[in-house]
Design a protein around this motif. Sequence first.
Motif, PDB file in Angstrom:
ATOM      1  N   ARG A 194      53.460   8.879  12.227  1.00  0.00           N
ATOM      2  CA  ARG A 194      52.310   7.964  12.122  1.00  0.00           C
ATOM      3  C   ARG A 194      51.291   8.543  11.128  1.00  0.00           C
ATOM      4  NH1 ARG A 194      52.824   7.496  18.376  1.00  0.00           N
ATOM      5  NH2 ARG A 194      54.527   6.019  18.454  1.00  0.00           N
ATOM      6  N   GLN A 248      64.813  20.050  11.369  1.00  0.00           N
ATOM      7  CA  GLN A 248      64.399  20.416  12.722  1.00  0.00           C
ATOM      8  C   GLN A 248      63.842  21.846  12.745  1.00  0.00           C
ATOM      9  OE1 GLN A 248      64.293  19.097  15.946  1.00  0.00           O
ATOM     10  NE2 GLN A 248      63.538  21.120  16.501  1.00  0.00           N
ATOM     11  N   ALA A 249      64.602  22.762  12.136  1.00  0.00           N
ATOM     12  CA  ALA A 249      64.282  24.187  12.270  1.00  0.00           C
ATOM     13  C   ALA A 249      63.333  24.690  11.194  1.00  0.00           C
ATOM     14  CB  ALA A 249      65.570  25.007  12.225  1.00  0.00           C
ATOM     15  N   ARG A 250      63.057  23.873  10.174  1.00  0.00           N
ATOM     16  CA  ARG A 250      62.252  24.295   9.024  1.00  0.00           C
ATOM     17  C   ARG A 250      62.975  25.327   8.184  1.00  0.00           C
ATOM     18  NH1 ARG A 250      56.542  25.162  11.985  1.00  0.00           N
ATOM     19  NH2 ARG A 250      56.099  22.988  12.478  1.00  0.00           N
ATOM     20  N   ASP A 251      64.046  24.883   7.582  1.00  0.00           N
ATOM     21  CA  ASP A 251      64.818  25.718   6.669  1.00  0.00           C
ATOM     22  C   ASP A 251      65.160  24.816   5.488  1.00  0.00           C
ATOM     23  OD1 ASP A 251      66.487  27.596   5.471  1.00  0.00           O
ATOM     24  OD2 ASP A 251      67.855  27.775   7.164  1.00  0.00           O
TER      25      ASP A 251
END
Lengths: 235, 235
Positions: free
Chosen positions: B32, B137-140
Amino acid sequence: MNLLLLEDADFIAADRVRLEGRRLRHLHEVHRAEEGDSLRVGRLGGQMGQGRLLSLEAACAELEVSFDQPPPAKLPLTLLLALPRPKMLRRVFQTVAAMGVPRLVLLNSYRVEKSFWQTPFLEPAAIREQLILGLEQARDTVLPDVVIEKRFKPFVEDRLPQLAAGTLGLVGHPGNHPPCPRAVNEPITLAIGPEGGWIPYEVEKLQEAGLQPVQLGERILRVETAVTALLARLF
Amino acid sequence: MNLLLLEDADFIAADRVRLEGRRLRHLHEVHRAEEGDSLRVGRLGGQMGQGRLLSLEAACAELEVSFDQPPPAKLPLTLLLALPRPKMLRRVFQTVAAMGVPRLVLLNSYRVEKSFWQTPFLEPAAIREQLILGLEQARDTVLPDVVIEKRFKPFVEDRLPQLAAGTLGLVGHPGNHPPCPRAVNEPITLAIGPEGGWIPYEVEKLQEAGLQPVQLGERILRVETAVTALLARLF
């Protein structure tokens, strides 16, 4: 289904069961079982043992069963989980049952969307269905207790301190905290937040109740993965 | 999506990207987001940093981006996995990418159903899609290498010994083996079997290639859960 889990209603004699429905289909389609086959069985809430297929037809199967082994030990753990989104929730029930968690508390949190509480997957029969899939997977017979706490503050202030007393209390939370300990030899109370994490107020309240924040590294894991990773490391 | 992962084609200038499709919908529906918002971004295969939303409309969004951080380190691991069933496979790709596995080998095994090799989820674009979800998801930012080995014996005899040389070689396998070690400080080659496990011949061949069987306790875990549990314990 690594264990054929039997309920009281399946028994037609002390050593004999009759199966229909999902488990029967599984015998036909996945196990491709035949009359005379021997299968691992367990009695829900009780012991595990062996079953021998006396008959296997399209509409029903009969087995002769005997029980002689206890189910595997549960983890000395109470797991608090901010309510996951419905799709994730179903798998979390399976994972929790498979990993040997004896008690699960589903908790509200600021970042839990209100609509998640409306899911039919929270109905007792739906919860039980997923837990049983987890027990069948892991070969266990004992259903975990699932407690639903829709209000964060009264639970954390009034009931959590007692639940956590005498245990190592931990909050899985990304950030600048000590790493999650390994191979702990005492009972644990572990709280895992929602997607996006607990808000600072919630971490504070959990700390007041005796739970210390620990982290698992930089990577942000899905709730289901975080549950498995934390338990595998702690026990 | 904890990281907005950007590809070369998204760039309309050195410091500016334009988004459509899935990531745009995610900005609207899940984040959002609003114009002016700051978001974590990463460049596929490169660095991570910040993006500022210059415009956000129904059909497209533009961000100004800058990059200043390396992605998190990968695990020193080669993971060999008997090909899971298609539904599980998709989640396994996500989990593997999220946990920081740099190299995944999907391997045949006696208990892998032949039909599993026909799944469209094994097409390169489908694999990439799931890996990217795991990275987000994991920030990679770095895609794992995925290698497909449809024949067990030539791979294990001819290529595995070299792959495993200089690493701690392990086979996750239920049974009377030493427990899986914890917090290992060296590179690892880990093989995880199919549902139902490796057959004895396969365990033997993996041992000949330098991999020793280890177990995780009595509970039989789904492949996805076993991957997470073994990695959380090993690293």
